[in-house]
Design an enzyme around this catalytic site. Structure first.
Site, PDB file in Angstrom:
ATOM      1  N   CYS A 114      -4.658   2.679  -3.689  1.00 32.37           N
ATOM      2  CA  CYS A 114      -3.395   3.165  -3.087  1.00 32.37           C
ATOM      3  C   CYS A 114      -2.301   2.098  -3.206  1.00 32.37           C
ATOM      4  CB  CYS A 114      -3.593   3.571  -1.632  1.00 32.37           C
ATOM      5  SG  CYS A 114      -4.805   4.868  -1.418  1.00 32.37           S
ATOM      6  N   ASP A 144       3.358  -4.363   7.920  1.00 37.24           N
ATOM      7  CA  ASP A 144       2.127  -3.578   7.816  1.00 37.24           C
ATOM      8  C   ASP A 144       0.951  -4.549   7.997  1.00 37.24           C
ATOM      9  OD1 ASP A 144      -0.120  -2.188   7.085  1.00 37.24           O
ATOM     10  OD2 ASP A 144       0.574  -1.663   5.073  1.00 37.24           O
ATOM     11  N   HIS A 180       0.881  -1.181   0.000  1.00 35.77           N
ATOM     12  CA  HIS A 180       0.000   0.000   0.000  1.00 35.77           C
ATOM     13  C   HIS A 180       0.919   1.232   0.000  1.00 35.77           C
ATOM     14  CE1 HIS A 180      -2.774   2.994   1.696  1.00 35.77           C
ATOM     15  NE2 HIS A 180      -3.767   2.171   1.385  1.00 35.77           N
ATOM     16  N   GLN A 194      -4.300  -4.949   6.904  1.00 36.21           N
ATOM     17  CA  GLN A 194      -5.358  -5.824   6.362  1.00 36.21           C
ATOM     18  C   GLN A 194      -5.504  -7.121   7.146  1.00 36.21           C
ATOM     19  OE1 GLN A 194      -7.541  -4.998   4.220  1.00 36.21           O
ATOM     20  NE2 GLN A 194      -6.588  -3.042   3.676  1.00 36.21           N
ATOM     21  N   LYS A 251      -9.976  -0.445  10.693  1.00 35.89           N
ATOM     22  CA  LYS A 251     -10.028  -1.671   9.892  1.00 35.89           C
ATOM     23  C   LYS A 251     -10.341  -2.899  10.746  1.00 35.89           C
ATOM     24  CE  LYS A 251      -7.072  -0.533   5.923  1.00 35.89           C
ATOM     25  NZ  LYS A 251      -7.705   0.664   5.521  1.00 35.89           N
TER      26      LYS A 251
END
Lengths: 396, 145
Positions: free
Chosen positions: A354, A188, A111, A191, A214
Protein backbone atom coordinates in the site's frame (compact mmCIF):
# COMPACT_ATOMS: atom_id res chain seq x y z
CA UNK A 1 8.04 -12.58 25.60
CA UNK A 2 6.44 -15.04 23.11
CA UNK A 3 4.42 -16.67 25.88
CA UNK A 4 2.44 -13.43 26.34
CA UNK A 5 1.01 -13.80 22.84
CA UNK A 6 -1.46 -16.69 22.66
CA UNK A 7 -1.14 -17.29 18.92
CA UNK A 8 2.65 -17.41 19.06
CA UNK A 9 2.57 -19.59 22.16
CA UNK A 10 0.27 -22.04 20.39
CA UNK A 11 2.28 -22.14 17.17
CA UNK A 12 5.83 -22.79 18.24
CA UNK A 13 7.07 -23.31 14.68
CA UNK A 14 5.74 -20.03 13.36
CA UNK A 15 8.21 -17.28 12.51
CA UNK A 16 5.92 -14.25 12.36
CA UNK A 17 7.67 -11.45 10.51
CA UNK A 18 4.69 -9.38 9.37
CA UNK A 19 4.07 -7.20 12.41
CA UNK A 20 4.15 -4.05 10.28
CA UNK A 21 0.89 -5.32 8.75
CA UNK A 22 -0.64 -6.62 11.99
CA UNK A 23 1.11 -7.32 15.25
CA UNK A 24 0.02 -10.33 17.29
CA UNK A 25 -2.40 -9.56 20.09
CA UNK A 26 -1.13 -9.62 23.68
CA UNK A 27 -2.86 -11.81 26.24
CA UNK A 28 -3.72 -8.78 28.41
CA UNK A 29 -5.66 -7.25 25.52
CA UNK A 30 -7.56 -10.47 24.82
CA UNK A 31 -8.35 -10.94 28.50
CA UNK A 32 -9.59 -7.36 28.79
CA UNK A 33 -11.90 -7.80 25.79
CA UNK A 34 -13.29 -11.03 27.21
CA UNK A 35 -13.73 -9.49 30.68
CA UNK A 36 -15.53 -6.50 29.20
CA UNK A 37 -17.77 -8.50 26.90
CA UNK A 38 -18.74 -10.92 29.65
CA UNK A 39 -18.98 -8.41 32.49
CA UNK A 40 -19.64 -4.88 31.24
CA UNK A 41 -21.07 -5.17 27.72
CA UNK A 42 -23.57 -2.41 27.04
CA UNK A 43 -23.71 0.62 24.81
CA UNK A 44 -21.98 3.79 25.97
CA UNK A 45 -23.29 7.32 26.65
CA UNK A 46 -26.87 6.12 26.34
CA UNK A 47 -28.05 4.02 29.30
CA UNK A 48 -28.49 4.86 32.98
CA UNK A 49 -28.49 1.32 34.34
CA UNK A 50 -25.48 -0.05 36.22
CA UNK A 51 -24.17 -2.12 33.31
CA UNK A 52 -24.26 0.88 30.98
CA UNK A 53 -22.45 2.90 33.61
CA UNK A 54 -19.75 0.21 33.80
CA UNK A 55 -19.40 0.30 30.01
CA UNK A 56 -19.13 4.10 30.09
CA UNK A 57 -16.41 3.93 32.69
CA UNK A 58 -14.48 1.23 30.81
CA UNK A 59 -14.66 3.20 27.55
CA UNK A 60 -13.59 6.50 29.11
CA UNK A 61 -10.87 4.71 31.03
CA UNK A 62 -9.59 3.39 27.68
CA UNK A 63 -9.48 6.98 26.44
CA UNK A 64 -7.33 7.78 29.45
CA UNK A 65 -4.93 4.92 28.68
CA UNK A 66 -4.51 6.10 25.10
CA UNK A 67 -3.85 9.62 26.38
CA UNK A 68 -1.17 8.40 28.79
CA UNK A 69 0.47 6.41 26.00
CA UNK A 70 0.70 9.58 23.88
CA UNK A 71 1.30 12.04 26.75
CA UNK A 72 -1.79 14.09 25.90
CA UNK A 73 -5.15 14.89 27.50
CA UNK A 74 -7.94 12.30 27.42
CA UNK A 75 -10.45 14.74 25.87
CA UNK A 76 -8.15 15.00 22.87
CA UNK A 77 -8.44 11.27 22.09
CA UNK A 78 -10.94 10.25 19.40
CA UNK A 79 -11.54 6.54 18.95
CA UNK A 80 -11.88 5.47 15.31
CA UNK A 81 -11.86 2.16 13.49
CA UNK A 82 -8.14 2.52 12.76
CA UNK A 83 -5.44 4.84 11.48
CA UNK A 84 -7.02 4.98 8.02
CA UNK A 85 -10.31 6.23 9.47
CA UNK A 86 -8.42 8.71 11.65
CA UNK A 87 -6.55 10.18 8.69
CA UNK A 88 -9.73 10.33 6.62
CA UNK A 89 -11.37 12.14 9.52
CA UNK A 90 -8.67 14.83 9.41
CA UNK A 91 -8.93 15.04 5.62
CA UNK A 92 -12.68 15.65 5.89
CA UNK A 93 -12.97 17.74 9.06
CA UNK A 94 -9.82 19.85 8.68
CA UNK A 95 -10.23 19.71 4.91
CA UNK A 96 -13.71 21.22 5.21
CA UNK A 97 -12.05 24.54 6.00
CA UNK A 98 -9.78 24.46 2.95
CA UNK A 99 -10.53 25.89 -0.44
CA UNK A 100 -9.07 26.12 -3.93
CA UNK A 101 -5.68 27.75 -3.69
CA UNK A 102 -4.83 26.16 -0.34
CA UNK A 103 -2.07 23.57 -0.37
CA UNK A 104 -1.39 20.31 1.48
CA UNK A 105 2.07 18.76 1.59
CA UNK A 106 2.45 14.98 1.71
CA UNK A 107 5.49 12.81 1.07
CA UNK A 108 6.18 10.14 -1.49
CA UNK A 109 6.85 7.70 1.35
CA UNK A 110 3.25 7.63 2.57
CA UNK A 111 1.12 4.57 3.00
CA UNK A 112 -1.93 4.89 0.75
CA UNK A 113 -3.99 5.72 3.85
CA UNK A 114 -2.09 9.01 4.19
CA UNK A 115 -2.00 9.68 0.47
CA UNK A 116 -5.35 8.78 -1.05
CA UNK A 117 -7.43 10.88 1.43
CA UNK A 118 -5.46 13.93 0.25
CA UNK A 119 -5.94 13.03 -3.41
CA UNK A 120 -9.67 12.78 -2.62
CA UNK A 121 -9.58 16.16 -0.86
CA UNK A 122 -7.95 17.63 -3.94
CA UNK A 123 -10.82 16.27 -6.02
CA UNK A 124 -13.44 17.62 -3.58
CA UNK A 125 -12.01 21.04 -2.82
CA UNK A 126 -9.59 21.86 -5.61
CA UNK A 127 -6.64 22.23 -3.25
CA UNK A 128 -3.09 21.79 -4.54
CA UNK A 129 -1.09 18.80 -3.36
CA UNK A 130 2.69 19.07 -3.03
CA UNK A 131 4.80 15.95 -2.65
CA UNK A 132 8.02 15.78 -0.66
CA UNK A 133 10.34 13.32 -2.44
CA UNK A 134 12.32 10.51 -0.84
CA UNK A 135 16.06 10.03 -1.14
CA UNK A 136 17.55 6.73 -2.37
CA UNK A 137 18.16 5.76 1.27
CA UNK A 138 14.43 5.96 1.88
CA UNK A 139 14.62 9.07 4.03
CA UNK A 140 12.39 12.02 3.25
CA UNK A 141 14.29 14.74 1.43
CA UNK A 142 13.72 17.36 4.11
CA UNK A 143 16.09 19.72 2.34
CA UNK A 144 13.24 20.34 -0.10
CA UNK A 145 10.89 21.57 2.60
CA UNK A 146 11.75 25.28 2.27
CA UNK A 147 10.89 25.14 -1.45
CA UNK A 148 7.74 23.08 -1.04
CA UNK A 149 6.22 24.84 1.95
CA UNK A 150 4.48 28.03 0.91
CA UNK A 151 2.28 30.67 2.47
CA UNK A 152 -0.71 28.77 1.10
CA UNK A 153 0.31 25.46 2.76
CA UNK A 154 -2.32 24.67 5.38
CA UNK A 155 -1.34 21.16 6.36
CA UNK A 156 1.64 18.82 6.24
CA UNK A 157 0.67 15.12 6.33
CA UNK A 158 3.63 12.78 6.86
CA UNK A 159 4.47 9.36 8.14
CA UNK A 160 6.46 9.05 11.34
CA UNK A 161 7.99 5.81 10.10
CA UNK A 162 7.89 4.21 6.66
CA UNK A 163 6.05 0.91 6.45
CA UNK A 164 8.44 -0.17 3.68
CA UNK A 165 11.93 1.05 4.54
CA UNK A 166 11.57 1.61 8.28
CA UNK A 167 12.96 5.13 7.79
CA UNK A 168 12.05 7.40 10.69
CA UNK A 169 11.04 10.96 9.95
CA UNK A 170 12.82 13.85 11.64
CA UNK A 171 9.54 15.20 12.99
CA UNK A 172 11.12 18.16 14.79
CA UNK A 173 12.54 19.46 11.51
CA UNK A 174 9.17 19.04 9.79
CA UNK A 175 7.26 20.80 12.57
CA UNK A 176 9.79 23.64 12.64
CA UNK A 177 9.52 24.17 8.88
CA UNK A 178 5.71 23.89 8.90
CA UNK A 179 5.37 26.46 11.66
CA UNK A 180 7.33 28.99 9.62
CA UNK A 181 4.48 29.09 7.12
CA UNK A 182 1.72 28.58 9.69
CA UNK A 183 0.88 25.05 8.52
CA UNK A 184 -0.50 22.33 10.78
CA UNK A 185 1.10 18.88 10.93
CA UNK A 186 -0.66 15.50 10.95
CA UNK A 187 1.57 12.53 11.68
CA UNK A 188 0.75 8.96 10.67
CA UNK A 189 2.06 6.99 13.64
CA UNK A 190 0.81 3.59 12.49
CA UNK A 191 4.30 2.04 12.30
CA UNK A 192 5.84 3.92 15.21
CA UNK A 193 3.48 2.95 18.05
CA UNK A 194 4.55 -0.71 17.94
CA UNK A 195 8.00 0.38 19.04
CA UNK A 196 7.07 2.28 22.18
CA UNK A 197 4.94 5.00 23.77
CA UNK A 198 5.00 8.41 22.11
CA UNK A 199 5.38 11.91 23.54
CA UNK A 200 3.24 14.02 21.26
CA UNK A 201 3.78 17.17 23.30
CA UNK A 202 7.49 16.84 22.65
CA UNK A 203 6.95 16.00 18.97
CA UNK A 204 4.92 19.20 18.59
CA UNK A 205 2.51 17.92 15.92
CA UNK A 206 -1.18 18.85 15.68
CA UNK A 207 -2.80 15.52 14.81
CA UNK A 208 -1.64 11.94 15.28
CA UNK A 209 -3.16 8.70 14.02
CA UNK A 210 -2.55 5.06 14.86
CA UNK A 211 -4.22 1.62 14.82
CA UNK A 212 -4.74 -0.77 17.71
CA UNK A 213 -3.88 -3.91 15.77
CA UNK A 214 -0.36 -2.64 15.12
CA UNK A 215 0.45 -2.22 18.82
CA UNK A 216 -0.59 -5.63 20.16
CA UNK A 217 -4.26 -4.71 20.61
CA UNK A 218 -7.45 -5.85 18.87
CA UNK A 219 -8.40 -4.97 15.30
CA UNK A 220 -11.18 -2.52 14.51
CA UNK A 221 -10.02 0.29 16.76
CA UNK A 222 -7.67 3.20 16.28
CA UNK A 223 -6.96 6.62 17.65
CA UNK A 224 -6.95 10.11 16.31
CA UNK A 225 -5.33 12.62 18.60
CA UNK A 226 -5.84 16.31 17.90
CA UNK A 227 -4.95 19.41 19.84
CA UNK A 228 -7.97 20.42 21.92
CA UNK A 229 -8.02 23.92 20.43
CA UNK A 230 -8.25 22.40 16.94
CA UNK A 231 -10.73 19.62 17.69
CA UNK A 232 -13.17 22.09 19.25
CA UNK A 233 -13.32 24.12 16.03
CA UNK A 234 -13.56 21.30 13.50
CA UNK A 235 -16.86 20.10 12.03
CA UNK A 236 -17.85 16.43 12.40
CA UNK A 237 -17.06 13.93 9.66
CA UNK A 238 -19.77 11.27 10.18
CA UNK A 239 -23.29 12.00 11.34
CA UNK A 240 -25.38 9.85 13.65
CA UNK A 241 -26.08 9.12 17.27
CA UNK A 242 -23.76 10.38 19.96
CA UNK A 243 -22.10 13.18 17.97
CA UNK A 244 -24.89 15.74 18.32
CA UNK A 245 -26.07 18.20 20.94
CA UNK A 246 -29.67 18.46 19.74
CA UNK A 247 -31.49 17.38 16.58
CA UNK A 248 -34.73 18.90 15.32
CA UNK A 249 -36.48 19.25 12.00
CA UNK A 250 -34.39 22.27 11.13
CA UNK A 251 -31.00 20.83 11.86
CA UNK A 252 -28.63 19.73 14.59
CA UNK A 253 -25.96 21.04 16.89
CA UNK A 254 -22.58 19.43 17.45
CA UNK A 255 -21.56 17.57 20.57
CA UNK A 256 -18.32 18.60 22.20
CA UNK A 257 -15.13 16.93 21.02
CA UNK A 258 -14.15 14.11 21.14
CA UNK A 259 -17.73 12.69 20.94
CA UNK A 260 -18.43 14.97 17.97
CA UNK A 261 -16.16 12.68 15.98
CA UNK A 262 -17.50 9.36 17.28
CA UNK A 263 -20.86 8.97 15.55
CA UNK A 264 -22.73 5.76 16.27
CA UNK A 265 -21.73 3.01 18.66
CA UNK A 266 -17.95 3.17 18.99
CA UNK A 267 -15.66 0.11 19.11
CA UNK A 268 -16.11 -0.23 22.87
CA UNK A 269 -14.62 -3.63 23.66
CA UNK A 270 -11.85 -3.02 21.14
CA UNK A 271 -10.98 0.26 22.88
CA UNK A 272 -10.89 -1.56 26.21
CA UNK A 273 -8.60 -4.20 24.72
CA UNK A 274 -6.40 -1.53 23.18
CA UNK A 275 -6.09 0.19 26.55
CA UNK A 276 -4.87 -3.06 28.10
CA UNK A 277 -2.28 -3.45 25.32
CA UNK A 278 -1.10 0.13 25.78
CA UNK A 279 -0.91 -0.25 29.57
CA UNK A 280 1.16 -3.39 29.06
CA UNK A 281 3.45 -1.57 26.64
CA UNK A 282 3.91 1.26 29.13
CA UNK A 283 5.12 -1.24 31.72
CA UNK A 284 8.06 -2.32 29.53
CA UNK A 285 11.68 -1.21 29.50
CA UNK A 286 11.69 0.47 26.09
CA UNK A 287 15.33 1.61 25.96
CA UNK A 288 16.36 -2.02 26.43
CA UNK A 289 13.77 -3.30 23.94
CA UNK A 290 14.87 -0.79 21.32
CA UNK A 291 18.47 -1.87 21.77
CA UNK A 292 17.38 -5.46 21.27
CA UNK A 293 15.31 -4.59 18.18
CA UNK A 294 18.26 -2.70 16.70
CA UNK A 295 20.64 -5.60 17.33
CA UNK A 296 18.21 -8.03 15.71
CA UNK A 297 17.73 -5.71 12.75
CA UNK A 298 21.52 -5.48 12.36
CA UNK A 299 21.73 -9.28 12.36
CA UNK A 300 19.04 -9.41 9.67
CA UNK A 301 20.72 -6.78 7.49
CA UNK A 302 24.08 -8.53 7.81
CA UNK A 303 22.51 -11.83 6.75
CA UNK A 304 20.67 -10.29 3.80
CA UNK A 305 23.97 -8.90 2.49
CA UNK A 306 25.08 -12.49 1.96
CA UNK A 307 22.11 -13.49 -0.23
CA UNK A 308 23.13 -13.30 -3.92
CA UNK A 309 21.12 -10.80 -5.97
CA UNK A 310 19.35 -9.32 -2.95
CA UNK A 311 18.91 -5.56 -2.68
CA UNK A 312 17.55 -3.88 0.43
CA UNK A 313 15.30 -0.90 -0.30
CA UNK A 314 16.53 2.11 1.64
CA UNK A 315 19.20 2.21 4.26
CA UNK A 316 21.44 -0.71 5.26
CA UNK A 317 22.03 0.82 8.70
CA UNK A 318 20.29 -0.78 11.67
CA UNK A 319 20.38 2.39 13.74
CA UNK A 320 17.91 5.23 13.38
CA UNK A 321 15.17 3.10 11.85
CA UNK A 322 12.32 0.84 12.80
CA UNK A 323 13.10 -2.88 12.33
CA UNK A 324 11.25 -3.02 9.01
CA UNK A 325 13.36 -4.26 6.10
CA UNK A 326 12.11 -4.60 2.52
CA UNK A 327 14.10 -6.15 -0.27
CA UNK A 328 14.02 -7.54 -3.78
CA UNK A 329 15.89 -10.54 -5.14
CA UNK A 330 16.84 -10.32 -8.82
CA UNK A 331 14.59 -12.50 -10.96
CA UNK A 332 12.30 -13.63 -8.14
CA UNK A 333 8.81 -12.30 -7.51
CA UNK A 334 7.88 -11.38 -3.91
CA UNK A 335 4.73 -13.53 -4.03
CA UNK A 336 6.75 -16.57 -5.03
CA UNK A 337 9.35 -15.83 -2.36
CA UNK A 338 6.68 -15.47 0.33
CA UNK A 339 4.97 -18.66 -0.81
CA UNK A 340 8.16 -20.69 -0.36
CA UNK A 341 8.90 -18.96 2.94
CA UNK A 342 5.40 -19.86 4.13
CA UNK A 343 6.22 -23.52 3.55
CA UNK A 344 9.11 -23.00 5.99
CA UNK A 345 6.87 -21.52 8.68
CA UNK A 346 7.77 -17.93 7.85
CA UNK A 347 5.02 -15.31 7.58
CA UNK A 348 6.13 -12.35 5.47
CA UNK A 349 4.30 -10.03 3.16
CA UNK A 350 5.18 -9.49 -0.48
CA UNK A 351 3.63 -6.86 -2.70
CA UNK A 352 3.46 -3.08 -2.87
CA UNK A 353 2.59 -2.69 0.82
CA UNK A 354 0.00 0.00 0.00
CA UNK A 355 2.86 2.36 -0.82
CA UNK A 356 2.95 2.41 -4.62
CA UNK A 357 4.30 5.99 -4.93
CA UNK A 358 7.22 5.05 -2.65
CA UNK A 359 7.95 1.83 -4.50
CA UNK A 360 7.93 3.76 -7.78
CA UNK A 361 10.49 6.16 -6.29
CA UNK A 362 12.64 3.22 -5.22
CA UNK A 363 12.38 1.66 -8.68
CA UNK A 364 10.37 -1.48 -7.89
CA UNK A 365 6.80 -2.67 -8.44
CA UNK A 366 6.74 -5.00 -5.45
CA UNK A 367 9.06 -6.21 -2.71
CA UNK A 368 9.30 -8.64 0.17
CA UNK A 369 9.12 -7.20 3.67
CA UNK A 370 10.36 -8.56 6.99
CA UNK A 371 9.11 -6.60 9.98
CA UNK A 372 10.34 -7.43 13.46
CA UNK A 373 8.54 -6.85 16.73
CA UNK A 374 9.44 -7.34 20.36
CA UNK A 375 8.51 -11.04 20.29
CA UNK A 376 10.97 -11.88 17.50
CA UNK A 377 14.42 -13.26 18.24
CA UNK A 378 17.54 -14.66 16.60
CA UNK A 379 15.77 -17.88 15.63
CA UNK A 380 13.30 -15.92 13.47
CA UNK A 381 16.11 -14.12 11.65
CA UNK A 382 18.08 -17.33 11.16
CA UNK A 383 14.98 -19.10 9.81
CA UNK A 384 14.36 -16.24 7.38
CA UNK A 385 17.90 -16.30 6.03
CA UNK A 386 17.68 -20.09 5.59
CA UNK A 387 14.27 -19.75 3.98
CA UNK A 388 15.53 -17.20 1.48
CA UNK A 389 18.33 -19.54 0.40
CA UNK A 390 15.74 -22.30 -0.08
CA UNK A 391 13.48 -19.93 -2.03
CA UNK A 392 16.28 -18.93 -4.36
CA UNK A 393 16.86 -22.63 -5.15
CA UNK A 394 13.20 -23.62 -5.42
CA UNK A 395 12.24 -20.77 -7.72
CA UNK A 396 15.09 -20.97 -10.22
CA UNK B 1 7.94 -32.36 -0.87
CA UNK B 2 7.15 -29.05 0.84
CA UNK B 3 4.05 -27.11 -0.16
CA UNK B 4 6.20 -24.39 -1.66
CA UNK B 5 8.18 -26.86 -3.78
CA UNK B 6 5.01 -28.64 -4.90
CA UNK B 7 3.57 -25.37 -6.14
CA UNK B 8 6.73 -24.48 -8.01
CA UNK B 9 7.06 -27.68 -10.01
CA UNK B 10 9.22 -27.67 -13.10
CA UNK B 11 6.29 -27.25 -15.51
CA UNK B 12 5.36 -23.89 -13.95
CA UNK B 13 8.94 -22.69 -14.13
CA UNK B 14 9.34 -23.92 -17.70
CA UNK B 15 6.20 -22.23 -18.97
CA UNK B 16 7.07 -19.00 -17.15
CA UNK B 17 10.64 -19.10 -18.44
CA UNK B 18 9.53 -19.72 -22.03
CA UNK B 19 7.48 -16.51 -21.93
CA UNK B 20 5.64 -17.45 -25.12
CA UNK B 21 3.99 -14.60 -26.98
CA UNK B 22 5.90 -11.90 -25.16
CA UNK B 23 5.37 -8.49 -26.69
CA UNK B 24 2.68 -6.19 -27.95
CA UNK B 25 0.84 -6.26 -31.28
CA UNK B 26 0.61 -2.93 -33.04
CA UNK B 27 -1.81 -2.51 -34.61
CA UNK B 28 -4.11 -4.79 -32.65
CA UNK B 29 -7.80 -5.55 -33.07
CA UNK B 30 -8.36 -5.95 -29.34
CA UNK B 31 -6.49 -5.22 -26.15
CA UNK B 32 -7.04 -5.37 -22.40
CA UNK B 33 -5.04 -4.87 -19.26
CA UNK B 34 -5.74 -6.51 -15.93
CA UNK B 35 -4.14 -5.62 -12.62
CA UNK B 36 -3.86 -7.41 -9.32
CA UNK B 37 -4.37 -4.67 -6.73
CA UNK B 38 -2.84 -6.88 -4.05
CA UNK B 39 0.64 -6.77 -5.51
CA UNK B 40 0.58 -4.48 -8.53
CA UNK B 41 0.97 -7.33 -11.03
CA UNK B 42 -0.21 -6.53 -14.52
CA UNK B 43 -1.03 -8.38 -17.72
CA UNK B 44 -1.42 -6.60 -21.02
CA UNK B 45 -2.92 -8.66 -23.85
CA UNK B 46 -3.10 -7.61 -27.50
CA UNK B 47 -4.91 -9.63 -30.18
CA UNK B 48 -5.46 -9.80 -33.88
CA UNK B 49 -8.77 -11.30 -34.96
CA UNK B 50 -10.44 -12.69 -38.02
CA UNK B 51 -14.19 -13.16 -37.85
CA UNK B 52 -14.05 -13.29 -34.07
CA UNK B 53 -11.22 -15.84 -33.92
CA UNK B 54 -7.77 -15.05 -32.57
CA UNK B 55 -5.10 -15.08 -35.28
CA UNK B 56 -2.30 -13.58 -33.18
CA UNK B 57 -1.82 -13.18 -29.43
CA UNK B 58 0.79 -11.21 -27.50
CA UNK B 59 1.21 -10.65 -23.79
CA UNK B 60 3.30 -8.42 -21.58
CA UNK B 61 3.23 -9.73 -18.05
CA UNK B 62 4.69 -8.27 -14.91
CA UNK B 63 4.04 -10.85 -12.28
CA UNK B 64 4.91 -13.95 -10.32
CA UNK B 65 5.75 -17.38 -11.75
CA UNK B 66 2.10 -18.50 -11.69
CA UNK B 67 0.97 -15.43 -13.59
CA UNK B 68 3.76 -15.64 -16.13
CA UNK B 69 3.25 -19.39 -16.65
CA UNK B 70 -0.47 -18.81 -17.29
CA UNK B 71 0.24 -16.00 -19.75
CA UNK B 72 2.82 -18.09 -21.59
CA UNK B 73 0.47 -21.11 -21.80
CA UNK B 74 -2.33 -18.91 -23.06
CA UNK B 75 -0.08 -17.53 -25.78
CA UNK B 76 0.44 -21.05 -27.10
CA UNK B 77 -3.25 -22.00 -26.98
CA UNK B 78 -5.06 -18.78 -27.85
CA UNK B 79 -4.69 -18.74 -31.67
CA UNK B 80 -7.87 -20.15 -33.18
CA UNK B 81 -9.98 -19.45 -30.11
CA UNK B 82 -13.10 -17.29 -30.12
CA UNK B 83 -14.74 -15.56 -27.15
CA UNK B 84 -16.67 -18.68 -26.12
CA UNK B 85 -13.54 -20.83 -26.13
CA UNK B 86 -11.63 -18.23 -24.11
CA UNK B 87 -14.45 -18.11 -21.58
CA UNK B 88 -14.48 -21.91 -21.36
CA UNK B 89 -10.72 -22.02 -20.73
CA UNK B 90 -10.99 -19.38 -18.05
CA UNK B 91 -13.87 -21.24 -16.41
CA UNK B 92 -11.87 -24.47 -16.48
CA UNK B 93 -9.06 -22.80 -14.54
CA UNK B 94 -11.50 -21.16 -12.11
CA UNK B 95 -13.15 -24.52 -11.42
CA UNK B 96 -9.81 -26.24 -11.00
CA UNK B 97 -8.74 -23.66 -8.42
CA UNK B 98 -12.06 -23.29 -6.63
CA UNK B 99 -13.35 -26.86 -6.70
CA UNK B 100 -10.44 -29.06 -7.75
CA UNK B 101 -12.28 -30.11 -10.91
CA UNK B 102 -10.04 -31.77 -13.53
CA UNK B 103 -9.51 -29.60 -16.60
CA UNK B 104 -10.97 -30.79 -19.93
CA UNK B 105 -8.65 -32.86 -22.19
CA UNK B 106 -7.79 -29.87 -24.38
CA UNK B 107 -6.58 -27.96 -21.32
CA UNK B 108 -4.70 -30.67 -19.43
CA UNK B 109 -1.74 -28.32 -19.01
CA UNK B 110 -3.84 -26.34 -16.55
CA UNK B 111 -3.32 -29.19 -14.09
CA UNK B 112 0.06 -27.69 -13.22
CA UNK B 113 -1.89 -25.03 -11.28
CA UNK B 114 -3.68 -27.63 -9.11
CA UNK B 115 -1.30 -27.22 -6.13
CA UNK B 116 -2.27 -23.51 -6.02
CA UNK B 117 -5.78 -24.56 -5.01
CA UNK B 118 -4.83 -24.48 -1.34
CA UNK B 119 -3.60 -20.90 -1.61
CA UNK B 120 -6.64 -18.75 -2.25
CA UNK B 121 -4.64 -15.53 -2.44
CA UNK B 122 -2.72 -16.99 -5.40
CA UNK B 123 -5.73 -17.93 -7.54
CA UNK B 124 -5.86 -14.47 -9.04
CA UNK B 125 -2.20 -14.75 -10.06
CA UNK B 126 -2.95 -17.62 -12.44
CA UNK B 127 -6.29 -16.20 -13.54
CA UNK B 128 -5.02 -12.70 -14.38
CA UNK B 129 -3.95 -13.48 -18.00
CA UNK B 130 -7.20 -15.39 -18.66
CA UNK B 131 -9.21 -12.43 -17.41
CA UNK B 132 -7.23 -10.11 -19.67
CA UNK B 133 -8.00 -12.30 -22.67
CA UNK B 134 -11.71 -12.44 -21.82
CA UNK B 135 -11.85 -8.69 -21.35
CA UNK B 136 -10.15 -8.08 -24.67
CA UNK B 137 -12.62 -10.32 -26.49
CA UNK B 138 -15.63 -8.96 -24.62
CA UNK B 139 -14.53 -5.45 -25.58
CA UNK B 140 -14.71 -6.46 -29.24
CA UNK B 141 -18.12 -8.04 -28.89
CA UNK B 142 -19.44 -4.92 -27.07
CA UNK B 143 -18.14 -2.72 -29.86
CA UNK B 144 -19.85 -4.91 -32.42
CA UNK B 145 -23.24 -4.77 -30.68
Amino acid sequence: MRSGFPLLAAQAGLHYLDSAATAQIHRDALDAVLRHETGSRANVMRGTYALADAADRAYESARGAAARFLNVAAEEIVFTSGATAALNLVAHSFGAGLQAGDRVLVSQAEHHSNFVPWLMLRERKGIALDVLPVRPDGQLDLGRLPQLLREETRLVALTQCSNVTGAITDVAAVVDAARRVGARVVLDGAQAVQHGPQDLRALGVDFYAFSGHKCFGPGGVGVLWGRAELLCTLPPFCGGGGMVGEVNLDGFSWAEAPRRFEAGTPPIAQAVGLAAALDWMMSLDWPRLRERETALCARLLDGLREIPGLRVLGSMAAEGRAPIVSFEIAGLHPHDICQVLDAHGLALRGGHHCAQPLLAALGVEACTRASLALYNDESDVAALLDGLRHAAKALR
Amino acid sequence: MSAGAELYQQAIKDWAGADHGHGRLDPADAAARTDNPLCGDRVQVTLRLDAGRITAFAQETRGCLLCRAAASLLAQRAPGMDAAAAAAASTALEELLAEGRDPPPAWQDLAMFAPARSYRSRHKCALLPFRALRQALEGVSHREQ
